[in-house]
Design an enzyme around this catalytic site. Structure first.
Site, PDB file in Angstrom:
ATOM      1  N   ASP A 141      -9.134  -1.485   2.872  1.00 50.28           N
ATOM      2  CA  ASP A 141      -8.711  -0.980   4.054  1.00 50.28           C
ATOM      3  C   ASP A 141      -9.731  -1.498   5.107  1.00 50.28           C
ATOM      4  O   ASP A 141      -9.628  -1.018   6.268  1.00 50.28           O
ATOM      5  CB  ASP A 141      -8.627   0.594   3.902  1.00 50.28           C
ATOM      6  CG  ASP A 141      -7.718   1.130   3.034  1.00 50.28           C
ATOM      7  OD1 ASP A 141      -6.569   0.480   2.978  1.00 50.28           O
ATOM      8  OD2 ASP A 141      -7.702   2.065   2.314  1.00 50.28           O
ATOM      9  N   ASP A 194       0.905  -1.270  -0.185  1.00 51.86           N
ATOM     10  CA  ASP A 194       0.184  -0.029  -0.092  1.00 51.86           C
ATOM     11  C   ASP A 194       0.884   1.334  -0.244  1.00 51.86           C
ATOM     12  O   ASP A 194       0.742   2.224  -0.676  1.00 51.86           O
ATOM     13  CB  ASP A 194      -1.007  -0.020   1.205  1.00 51.86           C
ATOM     14  CG  ASP A 194      -2.277   0.663   0.893  1.00 51.86           C
ATOM     15  OD1 ASP A 194      -2.850   0.577  -0.058  1.00 51.86           O
ATOM     16  OD2 ASP A 194      -2.652   1.490   1.824  1.00 51.86           O
TER      17      ASP A 194
END
Length: 345
Positions: free
Chosen positions: A255, A209
């Site tokens: 997420d 990420d």
């Protein structure tokens, strides 16, 4: 499945119409994420016991935990290149059709228990069967064997209407219904069986990420360009434009799903301790809130899309570990294997 979607971080499309509208958008996104994780964790317990789930859970191994960021990177880069090379309209249409069909099935799986329990409890339980076979006689093999009843058909019709709404309008509410269904079902059906594998998964995806958010513009470009339900969105100008608002804040499903799988593991660990206290689950849940709040704060300080996993991983791993150190249960935590029969709290 939702795990195939790119894992996008926080981003704001344009400056919000008002401070109140921005606050409403972020609070709504946080609440949707928390509800997905809470109920997804509960359903993962039922799934582990073989209840309220038509599928057995898929256990993520340590080797798969290492491979997932590579697969996610290839998927993300594939989306990005497709948008750059081909006509974006055609790519959007193909992706929309794919995620629409997938979303209808996922949403049907999500609301099916409610349909069965509350709306059609007195209807007939007679089942029909859809069977496709290959060959004949002793060599015949079953290719498809699907059993369904009237409740399932009603559920499918309702969700097909949501799918049509999504295809025609790409409305943010329809997008979120599919996104929430993806999150809930993934948390229910994909399990970590030990904390070590969870740490490997979270930290490897943290590297993924951070690289794609801060090292390139690929993540933010895909998140903003894609109109498929791989993210939850909420309009920041809702107070001014009502349901036709178009200035969105967004949170990627990754997420929610990645930390959520880890938090669900702690719920099952708490139940295995048989102390009637869900200390680690609530600690990791609070850690998620803290990490998400910190993401929002940092995003506004730097006015740039952030890697939410950077803060969520540190919080969701660090907080429970500190509690385990304080309680003297570190060895017990890392030796736990998700095989103990349990009851839903």
């Amino acid at each position: 499945m939702a795990k195939e979607a790119p894992l996008a971080g926080w981003a704001g499309a344009r400056p919000p119409a008002s401070l109140e509208g921005r606050a409403l958008a972020y609070v709504s996104l946080v609440l949707m994420a928390l509800l997905s994780i809470f109920f997804g964790a509960l359903r993962s317990v039922s799934c582990a016991r073989g209840k309220n789930a038509s599928d057995t859970p898929k256990t993520i191994t340590s080797r798969e935990a290492i491979c997932i960021p590579i697969i996610a990177s290839c998927t993300l880069l594939g989306h990005y290149l497709a948008f750059k090379i081909f006509f974006q309209e055609y790519i959007q249409l193909l992706l929309s059709m794919y995620y629409c069909v997938l979303g209808i099935l996922e949403l049907s799986h999500t609301i099916s228990p409610m349909i069965h329990k509350f709306f059609l409890a007195n209807s007939s339980n007679k089942q029909d069967q859809l069977l496709f076979t290959q060959g004949s006689g002793e060599t015949r093999k079953e290719m498809v064997n699907y059993k369904f009843d009237t409740k399932d058909l009603v559920c499918l019709v309702i969700n097909s209407a949501v799918g049509v709404w999504y295809l025609l309008r790409k409305h943010w509410i329809a997008n979120n219904l599919f996104g929430l269904a993806f999150s809930l079902n993934t948390l229910e059906l994909f399990h970590l069986n030990d904390v070590s594998t969870g740490c490997i998964l979270l930290n490897s995806l943290l590297i993924y990420d951070v690289f794609w958010v801060f090292g390139t513009n690929v993540m933010v470009t895909v998140a903003k360009s894609s109109e498929v339900p791989i993210k939850l969105v909420f309009p920041q100008d809702l107070l001014e434009k009502d349901l036709e608002a178009n200035n969105f804040a967004m949170l990627g499903l990754g997420d929610i799903i990645i930390p959520g799988i880890f938090i669900a593991l702690f719920l099952r660990f708490d139940i295995s301790l048989k102390k009637n206290m869900h200390t680690y689950f609530y600690t990791s849940f609070v850690a998620y809130i803290f990490g998400l709040g910190l993401t929002i704060f940092i995003m506004h300080i730097f006015e740039h899309g952030q890697s939410a996993l950077l803060y969520l991983v540190l919080a969701c791993v660090g907080f429970p570990l500190l509690v385990a150190v304080a309680k003297g249960e570190v060895a017990e935590m890392f030796s736990y294997r998700d095989t103990t029969p349990m009851e839903v709290p």
